[in-house]
Motif scaffolding. Structure first.
Motif, PDB file in Angstrom:
ATOM      1  N   ARG A 123       0.931  -1.132  -0.007  1.00 27.78           N
ATOM      2  CA  ARG A 123       0.035  -0.072  -0.101  1.00 27.78           C
ATOM      3  C   ARG A 123       0.955   1.328  -0.165  1.00 27.78           C
ATOM      4  O   ARG A 123       1.401   1.495   1.190  1.00 27.78           O
ATOM      5  CB  ARG A 123      -1.026  -0.017   1.234  1.00 27.78           C
ATOM      6  N   GLN A 124       1.082   1.828  -1.231  1.00 27.05           N
ATOM      7  CA  GLN A 124       1.940   2.866  -1.226  1.00 27.05           C
ATOM      8  C   GLN A 124       3.493   2.939  -1.062  1.00 27.05           C
ATOM      9  O   GLN A 124       3.749   3.776   0.098  1.00 27.05           O
ATOM     10  CB  GLN A 124       1.078   4.144  -0.663  1.00 27.05           C
ATOM     11  N   GLY A 302      -2.068   6.032  -4.592  1.00 23.35           N
ATOM     12  CA  GLY A 302      -2.680   4.868  -3.950  1.00 23.35           C
ATOM     13  C   GLY A 302      -3.821   4.557  -5.230  1.00 23.35           C
ATOM     14  O   GLY A 302      -4.120   3.334  -5.555  1.00 23.35           O
ATOM     15  N   GLN A 306      -3.555   0.914  -7.348  1.00 23.53           N
ATOM     16  CA  GLN A 306      -4.551  -0.216  -7.444  1.00 23.53           C
ATOM     17  C   GLN A 306      -5.073  -0.573  -8.825  1.00 23.53           C
ATOM     18  O   GLN A 306      -5.108  -1.746  -9.185  1.00 23.53           O
ATOM     19  CB  GLN A 306      -5.819   0.209  -6.586  1.00 23.53           C
TER      20      GLN A 306
END
Length: 331
Positions: A123-124, A302, A306
């Motif tokens: 996540r990032q 983000g 994704q």
């Protein structure tokens, strides 16, 4: 049965093997006093001391070379990469030494080495920390490659990897460490070269591994409610590929969808397609479809991050598309 998080399952496996075999030791950045970036080695330093849980400098090429040398002399190192992307700095040691020394020494040396750690799109974490290196290492002769996906297989596979006489690259996904499930309270070992049939079915074979296993399961839960009957295979072993299990499934379903987080160009999926075409091409009712990450550095943003990886809705749409092709061919 005990309910356990994946990072604890990996820690238990390491602890049990260190207790069983005094030749096993752990090394890497922050694995000792800090307990590992993802707490896989938590508590091991206080239990086993400095000689068996070694904190190393930030120098992957140096401590990877040291681990290989230790394996040559009879020890069984478990090397943690703080992030598997960093092991690109030790690519020479892994390819020219770990992968080759058993062969170039005429069998005089074995390299019982495990290289494990987190990888994949988190996540990032940024491009440099989000790489998937499985295809990088798959081309190296002499290595075994494993990708765990659940607490159960993480523990059983890591114990097997530590006991193996060959160098094993052991991939863990950074977003699966807090995955929780039940595992047996008694000891068990899983084979390093076998795929797992997660779900049996007759309509289409979905081949996946690591984090994407869970995206596939989510998609299949919805597909089953809509009347589809997919078979799910978790590769687990990325090298060697369990082509026997895959072939038997293809002969039954006649359709294949590959779901991976690896890059599409020259990725694991590309090798799978090649082997499927070589072994069971005549059993295919449609070309193999692969759903892979986009061939770009993973964005930090983000939403863009994704968008680079595969999600359940894409799997659902692809299964519907490929099964429709089969139905049209039947008529």
């Amino acid at each position: 049965m005990n309910k356990i998080l994946m990072f604890d399952a990996l820690r238990e496996a390491t602890d049990e093997e260190m207790l069983r075999d005094p030749r096993v030791f752990v090394l890497g950045e922050d694995v000792g006093h800090y307990g590992g970036s993802y707490k896989v080695t938590r508590g091991l330093h206080s239990k086993y001391g400095d000689l068996r849980v070694l904190d190393t400098p930030i120098a992957e090429n140096s401590f990877t070379g040291m681990a290989i040398g230790a394996a040559m002399t009879g020890l069984r190192p478990v090397l943690e990469g703080m992030n598997m992307s960093f092991l690109l700095l030790a690519f020479n040691q892994i390819s020219n030494n770990a992968g080759m020394l058993h062969y170039t020494s005429g069998g005089n040396f074995t390299i019982p080495l495990v290289i494990r750690g987190p990888g994949g799109v988190g996540r990032q974490l940024g491009a440099e920390h989000s790489q998937r290196l499985e295809a990088y290492f798959q081309a190296i002769p002499g290595l075994k490659i494993v990708a765990c996906s659940t607490p159960y297989n993480a523990k059983g596979l890591l114990k097997a990897a530590i006991r193996d006489e060959n160098p094993v690259i052991f991939f863990e996904h950074v977003l699966l460490y807090n995955l929780q499930s039940e595992i047996p309270s008694t000891e068990y070992i899983l084979p390093l070269d076998k795929a797992e049939i997660v779900r049996t079915g007759k309509d289409v074979t979905i081949i996946t591994y690591s984090r994407m296993r869970h995206h596939v399961v989510q998609a299949v839960d919805i597909l089953v409610q809509q009347g589809y009957d997919p078979e799910i295979i978790d590769l687990i072993s990325l090298k060697p590929l369990d082509i026997s299990t895959i072939s038997e499934s293809v002969k039954k379903t006649n359709l294949v969808v590959i779901v991976e987080e690896c890059m599409k160009t020259a990725g694991i999926g590309a090798e799978l397609i090649a082997q499927i075409n070589e072994k069971v091409f005549d059993h295919l009712d449609a070309p193999v479809i692969r759903l892979s990450s986009q061939d770009i550095p993973t964005p930090y943003n983000g939403a863009l991050e994704q968008a680079t990886v595969i999600h359940p809705e894409q799997i659902i749409n692809t299964v519907k598309k490929i099964t429709a092709i089969k139905l049209s061919n039947d008529f």
